[in-house]
Design an enzyme around this catalytic site. Structure first.
Site, mmCIF file in Angstrom:
data_model
loop_
_atom_site.group_PDB
_atom_site.id
_atom_site.type_symbol
_atom_site.label_atom_id
_atom_site.label_comp_id
_atom_site.label_asym_id
_atom_site.label_seq_id
_atom_site.Cartn_x
_atom_site.Cartn_y
_atom_site.Cartn_z
ATOM 1 N N TYR A 144 1.042 -1.241 -0.035
ATOM 2 C CA TYR A 144 -0.116 -0.022 0.192
ATOM 3 C C TYR A 144 0.791 0.978 0.048
ATOM 4 O O TYR A 144 1.956 1.032 0.878
ATOM 5 C CB TYR A 144 -0.957 -0.114 1.018
ATOM 6 C CG TYR A 144 -1.843 1.276 1.456
ATOM 7 C CD1 TYR A 144 -2.951 1.776 0.542
ATOM 8 C CD2 TYR A 144 -1.462 2.141 2.470
ATOM 9 C CE1 TYR A 144 -3.588 2.672 0.737
ATOM 10 C CE2 TYR A 144 -2.316 3.350 2.584
ATOM 11 C CZ TYR A 144 -3.313 3.403 1.614
ATOM 12 O OH TYR A 144 -3.898 4.742 1.844
ATOM 13 N N ASP A 239 9.409 2.687 -0.811
ATOM 14 C CA ASP A 239 8.523 3.402 0.139
ATOM 15 C C ASP A 239 8.525 2.698 1.483
ATOM 16 O O ASP A 239 8.411 1.625 1.839
ATOM 17 C CB ASP A 239 6.765 3.187 -0.268
ATOM 18 C CG ASP A 239 5.783 3.471 0.741
ATOM 19 O OD1 ASP A 239 6.248 3.877 1.670
ATOM 20 O OD2 ASP A 239 4.571 3.384 0.319
ATOM 21 N N LYS A 267 5.238 8.396 8.948
ATOM 22 C CA LYS A 267 5.342 7.856 10.116
ATOM 23 C C LYS A 267 6.081 8.248 11.313
ATOM 24 O O LYS A 267 5.837 9.416 12.080
ATOM 25 C CB LYS A 267 4.871 6.211 10.039
ATOM 26 C CG LYS A 267 3.835 5.919 9.224
ATOM 27 C CD LYS A 267 3.267 4.563 9.429
ATOM 28 C CE LYS A 267 2.158 4.038 8.207
ATOM 29 N NZ LYS A 267 0.869 4.095 8.637
HETATM 30 N N1 PLP Z 1 3.100 4.050 2.207
HETATM 31 C C1 PLP Z 1 2.915 2.897 3.109
HETATM 32 C C2 PLP Z 1 4.061 1.968 3.294
HETATM 33 C C3 PLP Z 1 2.103 3.164 4.321
HETATM 34 O O1 PLP Z 1 1.914 2.037 5.014
HETATM 35 C C4 PLP Z 1 1.165 4.237 4.143
HETATM 36 C C5 PLP Z 1 -0.072 4.288 5.069
HETATM 37 O O2 PLP Z 1 -0.260 3.390 6.225
HETATM 38 C C6 PLP Z 1 1.028 5.183 3.238
HETATM 39 C C7 PLP Z 1 2.292 5.061 2.349
HETATM 40 C C8 PLP Z 1 0.345 6.268 3.137
HETATM 41 O O3 PLP Z 1 0.541 7.209 4.243
HETATM 42 P P1 PLP Z 1 -0.514 8.168 4.858
HETATM 43 O O4 PLP Z 1 -1.628 7.116 5.461
HETATM 44 O O5 PLP Z 1 0.257 8.966 5.827
HETATM 45 O O6 PLP Z 1 -1.050 9.055 3.740
#
Ligand code: PLP
Length: 433
Positions: A144, A239, A267
């Site tokens: 995700y 990511d 995070k």
């Molecule tokens: N990338 C990863 C690996 C994530 O786990 C998340 C959210 O859980 C995101 C991107 C998106 O981040 P946000 O919820 O701060 O938009």
């Protein structure tokens, strides 16, 4: 445990907030029941509006590596708030944070601060498309990357076909520019690059996946992505919104020995406030406005409160022994769960790395989304509710990581394992936790 106030709050919320929550997974739909409304958190504990206390294994889905209301973070945020909450002008603290991130991650020279992981990945894709003059993105099932249009895409039928929207409202034309493969599918990656390498702007991947539950890359997977993307002239985007500063100082890329072109962070670097980043080498990053033509902006980007929380968090993480403590605790939790399941006679595969773990209710190894989906969601739901009743708050979904923090300790993990043993025995006996 009685939760009349949470239940009433959820009914009230559902009148004015779609589904009663500000983000879908909070609604408990994957496990059934009604979500807890949280009144406060302190250290490893949270308390709901009914006054029930729980040991927290969610940690706000990853950011709270120091636990709730860590004194250093609270102090930093209070001081920042007292000095003004937002200016829409540069501050020194942003430079400090960018410097710290660049010093911690060898592939990073420059950092653009944004407000969410979604913005970070969206910006990384735009940058990659601009830098390569190509459109196509390759992503992996079960990863995700936030909810921007190009990334809310699932595989069409057949591995090499074009992606289809995974949500109404995502334009099919855009989804077609995203290809989707199974995580850890080395053959699929080779075949993809033979066919579509030349048209690919970027490959985006969670270097350790956290969003189908924890799934580690098999040996050679990330190396192959590095090699094939470089050969094709495509960018590799890691990511690390979950893994960055979670699994060790800097990115997990340093531990895994593969350098991406761009890194997305979020995070932990915001310490529980809204902050994320896209980061990489100067030559690429300076294509972003105002240094270059690729537009990206944010009224609250680099917000002083968020930056203060992030800096305070990173300062604590720099202390010696922090990640060793987290890794030891994670091992204890995973080994204990595995052993408790063995004793109870419940098939369980516990994946994890460092302080992030996922128990999958299957006897088979889990190395991709197919594997994660073969695990029993009903058993996870029973496990979740059994643990909740005993005062342990786990993620309300089987496809998520649980997170430990620096203020969890052996005693809390052992208490959780004792409860887990009871729950697993009850599941073996009558299917319920
Ligand atoms: N990338 C990863 C690996 C994530 O786990 C998340 C959210 O859980 C995101 C991107 C998106 O981040 P946000 O919820 O701060 O938009």
């Amino acid at each position: 445990m009685e939760r009349p106030r949470s239940e009433a709050a959820f009914r009230r919320a559902s009148e004015r907030i779609p589904g009663g929550v500000s983000s879908p997974v909070r609604a408990f739909r994957a496990v059934g029941g009604s979500p807890l409304f949280i009144a406060r958190g302190q250290g490893a504990w949270i308390e709901d509006v009914d006054g029930n206390r729980y040991v927290d294994f969610v940690g706000s889905w990853g950011p709270l590596i120091l636990g709730h209301a860590h004194p250093a973070v609270v102090r930093a945020v209070q001081e920042a708030a007292a000095a003004g909450t937002s200016f829409g002008a540069p501050t020194l603290a942003e430079v400090d944070l960018a410097e710290r991130i660049a010093a911690a991650i060898p592939s990073v020279e420059q950092v653009r601060l944004v407000n969410s992981g979604t913005e970070a990945t969206m910006t990384a894709l735009r940058l990659a498309r601009a830098a390569t003059g190509r459109q196509r993105i390759l992503k992996f099932r079960g990863c995700y990357h936030g909810h921007s249009d190009s990334l809310l895409v699932e595989a069409g039928s057949g591995a090499l076909t074009l992606g289809v929207p995974s949500s109404p409202g995502v334009p099919a034309a855009l989804a077609q520019e995203t290809s989707v493969l199974e995580y850890n599918d080395l053959e699929g990656v080779r075949a993809y690059f033979r066919e579509r390498g030349e048209e690919t702007a970027a490959v985006i991947v969670e270097p350790v996946a956290g969003n189908m539950g924890v799934v580690e890359p098999v040996p050679g997977f990330l190396e192959l992505l590095r090699e094939e993307s470089r050969r094709a002239g495509a960018l590799l985007i890691f990511d690390e919104v979950i893994t960055g500063f979670r699994l060790g100082w800097g990115g997990v890329q340093s531990q895994l020995g593969v350098e991406p072109d761009l890194t997305c962070l979020g995070k932990v670097i915001g310490g529980g406030l809204p902050l994320a980043a896209v980061a990489g080498p100067r030559a690429l990053m300076e294509q972003l406005a105002p240094a270059g033509p690729v537009y990206q902006a944010g009224t609250l980007a680099g917000n002083p409160l968020a930056v203060a929380a992030g800096l305070a968090t990173l300062r604590e993480l720099e202390r010696p022994g922090v990640y060793e403590h987290l890794a030891r605790l994670g091992e204890r939790w995973r080994n204990g769960l595995q052993e408790a399941a063995r004793q109870a006679g419940v098939p369980l595969t516990v994946n994890g790395r460092g302080s992030m773990s996922t128990p999958f209710f299957t006897g088979e190894p889990v190395r991709d989304l197919e594997g994660a989906r073969r695990a029993s969601g009903a058993r996870y739901a029973a496990f979740f509710h059994g643990m909740l009743e005993r005062g342990f708050y786990l993620p309300p979904s089987p496809f998520e990581a649980n997170f430990l923090s620096t203020v969890h300790d052996e005693r809390l993990v052992d208490l959780a394992l004792e409860a887990a043993g009871e729950v697993l025995r009850a599941i073996a006996r009558d299917g319920r936790g």
